[in-house]
Design a protein around this motif. Structure first.
Motif, PDB file in Angstrom:
ATOM      1  N   PRO A 176      41.919  33.254  42.654  1.00  0.00           N
ATOM      2  CA  PRO A 176      43.099  34.132  42.595  1.00  0.00           C
ATOM      3  C   PRO A 176      42.795  35.380  41.769  1.00  0.00           C
ATOM      4  CG  PRO A 176      43.361  32.277  41.091  1.00  0.00           C
ATOM      5  CD  PRO A 176      42.109  32.014  41.891  1.00  0.00           C
ATOM      6  N   PRO A 177      43.591  36.416  41.917  1.00  0.00           N
ATOM      7  CA  PRO A 177      43.383  37.637  41.113  1.00  0.00           C
ATOM      8  C   PRO A 177      43.736  37.393  39.653  1.00  0.00           C
ATOM      9  CG  PRO A 177      45.405  37.811  42.376  1.00  0.00           C
ATOM     10  CD  PRO A 177      44.735  36.559  42.848  1.00  0.00           C
ATOM     11  N   ALA A 178      43.311  38.312  38.798  1.00  0.00           N
ATOM     12  CA  ALA A 178      43.644  38.210  37.371  1.00  0.00           C
ATOM     13  C   ALA A 178      45.160  38.207  37.198  1.00  0.00           C
ATOM     14  CB  ALA A 178      43.026  39.370  36.610  1.00  0.00           C
ATOM     15  N   LEU A 180      48.715  38.909  36.254  1.00  0.00           N
ATOM     16  CA  LEU A 180      49.495  40.016  35.721  1.00  0.00           C
ATOM     17  C   LEU A 180      50.986  39.723  35.872  1.00  0.00           C
ATOM     18  CD1 LEU A 180      49.483  42.860  34.497  1.00  0.00           C
ATOM     19  CD2 LEU A 180      49.499  43.776  36.830  1.00  0.00           C
ATOM     20  N   THR A 181      51.395  39.485  37.104  1.00  0.00           N
ATOM     21  CA  THR A 181      52.790  39.145  37.378  1.00  0.00           C
ATOM     22  C   THR A 181      52.942  37.734  37.933  1.00  0.00           C
ATOM     23  OG1 THR A 181      52.700  39.994  39.647  1.00  0.00           O
ATOM     24  CG2 THR A 181      53.272  41.552  37.905  1.00  0.00           C
ATOM     25  N   GLY A 182      51.835  37.140  38.374  1.00  0.00           N
ATOM     26  CA  GLY A 182      51.910  35.850  39.051  1.00  0.00           C
ATOM     27  C   GLY A 182      52.050  35.990  40.551  1.00  0.00           C
ATOM     28  N   LEU A 183      52.389  37.196  41.035  1.00  0.00           N
ATOM     29  CA  LEU A 183      52.453  37.478  42.468  1.00  0.00           C
ATOM     30  C   LEU A 183      51.068  37.925  42.921  1.00  0.00           C
ATOM     31  CD1 LEU A 183      55.806  39.484  42.522  1.00  0.00           C
ATOM     32  CD2 LEU A 183      55.488  37.043  42.943  1.00  0.00           C
ATOM     33  N   TYR A 184      50.427  37.125  43.735  1.00  0.00           N
ATOM     34  CA  TYR A 184      49.044  37.408  44.113  1.00  0.00           C
ATOM     35  C   TYR A 184      48.901  38.743  44.822  1.00  0.00           C
ATOM     36  CZ  TYR A 184      47.551  32.661  42.932  1.00  0.00           C
ATOM     37  OH  TYR A 184      47.238  31.500  42.257  1.00  0.00           O
ATOM     38  N   THR A 185      49.877  39.103  45.647  1.00  0.00           N
ATOM     39  CA  THR A 185      49.775  40.375  46.362  1.00  0.00           C
ATOM     40  C   THR A 185      49.795  41.557  45.397  1.00  0.00           C
ATOM     41  OG1 THR A 185      52.176  40.230  46.699  1.00  0.00           O
ATOM     42  CG2 THR A 185      50.774  39.529  48.518  1.00  0.00           C
ATOM     43  N   ILE A 186      50.706  41.522  44.445  1.00  0.00           N
ATOM     44  CA  ILE A 186      50.814  42.621  43.480  1.00  0.00           C
ATOM     45  C   ILE A 186      49.615  42.617  42.534  1.00  0.00           C
ATOM     46  CG2 ILE A 186      52.177  43.538  41.567  1.00  0.00           C
ATOM     47  CD1 ILE A 186      54.664  42.570  42.982  1.00  0.00           C
ATOM     48  N   ASP A 187      49.206  41.437  42.087  1.00  0.00           N
ATOM     49  CA  ASP A 187      48.079  41.350  41.155  1.00  0.00           C
ATOM     50  C   ASP A 187      46.779  41.814  41.811  1.00  0.00           C
ATOM     51  OD1 ASP A 187      49.869  40.369  39.363  1.00  0.00           O
ATOM     52  OD2 ASP A 187      49.162  38.298  39.393  1.00  0.00           O
ATOM     53  N   SER A 188      46.585  41.497  43.084  1.00  0.00           N
ATOM     54  CA  SER A 188      45.369  41.940  43.763  1.00  0.00           C
ATOM     55  C   SER A 188      45.383  43.452  43.988  1.00  0.00           C
ATOM     56  CB  SER A 188      45.219  41.205  45.101  1.00  0.00           C
ATOM     57  OG  SER A 188      46.363  41.421  45.921  1.00  0.00           O
ATOM     58  N   LEU A 189      46.567  44.019  44.264  1.00  0.00           N
ATOM     59  CA  LEU A 189      46.660  45.477  44.385  1.00  0.00           C
ATOM     60  C   LEU A 189      46.394  46.156  43.053  1.00  0.00           C
ATOM     61  CD1 LEU A 189      49.732  46.134  46.725  1.00  0.00           C
ATOM     62  CD2 LEU A 189      47.317  46.601  47.195  1.00  0.00           C
ATOM     63  N   ALA A 190      46.941  45.581  41.977  1.00  0.00           N
ATOM     64  CA  ALA A 190      46.722  46.167  40.651  1.00  0.00           C
ATOM     65  C   ALA A 190      45.244  46.136  40.271  1.00  0.00           C
ATOM     66  CB  ALA A 190      47.563  45.414  39.615  1.00  0.00           C
ATOM     67  N   ALA A 191      44.540  45.112  40.745  1.00  0.00           N
ATOM     68  CA  ALA A 191      43.111  45.012  40.451  1.00  0.00           C
ATOM     69  C   ALA A 191      42.268  45.835  41.408  1.00  0.00           C
ATOM     70  CB  ALA A 191      42.670  43.550  40.507  1.00  0.00           C
ATOM     71  N   GLY A 192      42.912  46.437  42.419  1.00  0.00           N
ATOM     72  CA  GLY A 192      42.168  47.242  43.388  1.00  0.00           C
ATOM     73  C   GLY A 192      41.371  46.419  44.374  1.00  0.00           C
ATOM     74  N   ASN A 193      41.691  45.135  44.492  1.00  0.00           N
ATOM     75  CA  ASN A 193      40.973  44.243  45.402  1.00  0.00           C
ATOM     76  C   ASN A 193      41.767  44.147  46.706  1.00  0.00           C
ATOM     77  OD1 ASN A 193      39.562  42.196  46.672  1.00  0.00           O
ATOM     78  ND2 ASN A 193      39.301  40.994  44.803  1.00  0.00           N
TER      79      ASN A 193
END
Length: 202
Positions: A176-178, A180-193
Motif C-alpha cells: 500500500p502507499p505511505a 497519509l489519509t488511509g484512502l489508498y487512492t488519495i495517498d498514492s496520488l500524494a506520493a506521485g505513484n
C-alpha cells in the motif's frame, strides 16, 4: 429549512441512543455465548477461567448494570475491545473506515453518473427502446439485493471472464502507499505513484 435541520439535529442524539440500545439488546438476546470467543471452546469447562473472564468483562453483572457500563464507556469514547481481533474497537474502526469511505465514494460517483446518464437518455428517448432499457436496468438494480448482485458480478466478471479485479483494495503482493489519509487512492496520488493509483482505483 433551518427549522427542519435544527429539528433533525435535536432528534439525532435520541436516535443514536435508540440504535445503541437495540444493538446492546440484540447482542444479549442471541443464543451465542460471548465467553466462547473470549476464553475459547476448550476453556469453557474450566469454572475458574470462565469466572475470571466474566469478572474481567463485566458479564457477571446484571443486565441493567451491563447496559449502564456500556453506555458510560461509549460516552467516554471507549468502544471496548474486539473479541475477534483482541484489539481496540476504535483502532479497528480507524483502520477499516478509510476503505469503507473509499468504496462508498466510488459507488456514489458511479451511481450519480450512471443514474443521471440513464435518466437523460430515458427522457430524450421517451417510450423508445433506450427508455425501456433504462427502466429495465433501474428496476433490476433496485430489485436485486446488493450483496447478491455483488457476488454475481464478482463471479461473472472476475472469476469467469477476468475483466475486472477481484475483492480487496490492492492486488496480491502489492504494497500500500505511505499512510497519509488511509484512502489508498488519495495517498498514492500524494506520493506521485500513478500506477499504484490506477491499481487502487480498479
Amino acid at each position: 429549512m433551518a427549522r427542519y435541520v435544527l429539528k433533525r439535529l435535536a432528534i439525532a442524539p435520541l436516535l443514536l441512543i435508540g440504535i445503541v440500545t437495540i444493538a446492546f439488546l440484540i447482542s444479549r438476546l442471541i443464543p451465542a455465548d460471548p465467553l466462547v470467543s473470549i476464553v475459547g471452546e476448550r476453556n469453557m469447562g474450566n469454572p475458574t477461567v470462565v469466572a475470571a473472564a466474566e469478572q474481567q468483562w463485566g458479564l457477571d453483572k446484571s443486565l441493567p448494570a451491563q447496559y449502564a457500563a456500556y453506555m458510560g464507556n461509549l460516552a467516554q469514547g471507549d468502544f471496548g475491545t474486539s473479541f475477534r481481533t483482541k484489539s481496540s474497537v476504535w483502532d479497528d474502526l480507524t483502520e477499516r473506515l478509510p476503505a469503507t469511505a473509499e468504496l462508498t465514494l466510488a459507488a456514489l460517483v458511479f451511481g450519480v453518473v450512471a443514474g443521471v446518464g440513464l435518466g437523460v437518455v430515458a427522457a430524450v428517448k421517451r417510450d423508445r427502446a433506450p427508455d425501456h432499457v433504462a427502466r429495465l436496468f433501474a428496476l433490476t438494480g433496485s430489485s436485486i439485493p446488493v450483496f447478491w448482485l455483488g457476488l454475481i458480478l464478482l463471479f461473472v466478471f472476475y472469476a469467469r471472464l477476468g475483466w475486472l479485479p477481484g475483492p480487496g483494495r490492492l492486488p496480491p503482493r502489492t504494497d500500500p502507499p505511505a499512510h497519509l489519509t488511509g484512502l489508498y487512492t488519495i495517498d498514492s496520488l500524494a506520493a506521485g505513484n500513478f500506477s499504484l493509483f490506477w491499481e487502487c482505483s480498479k
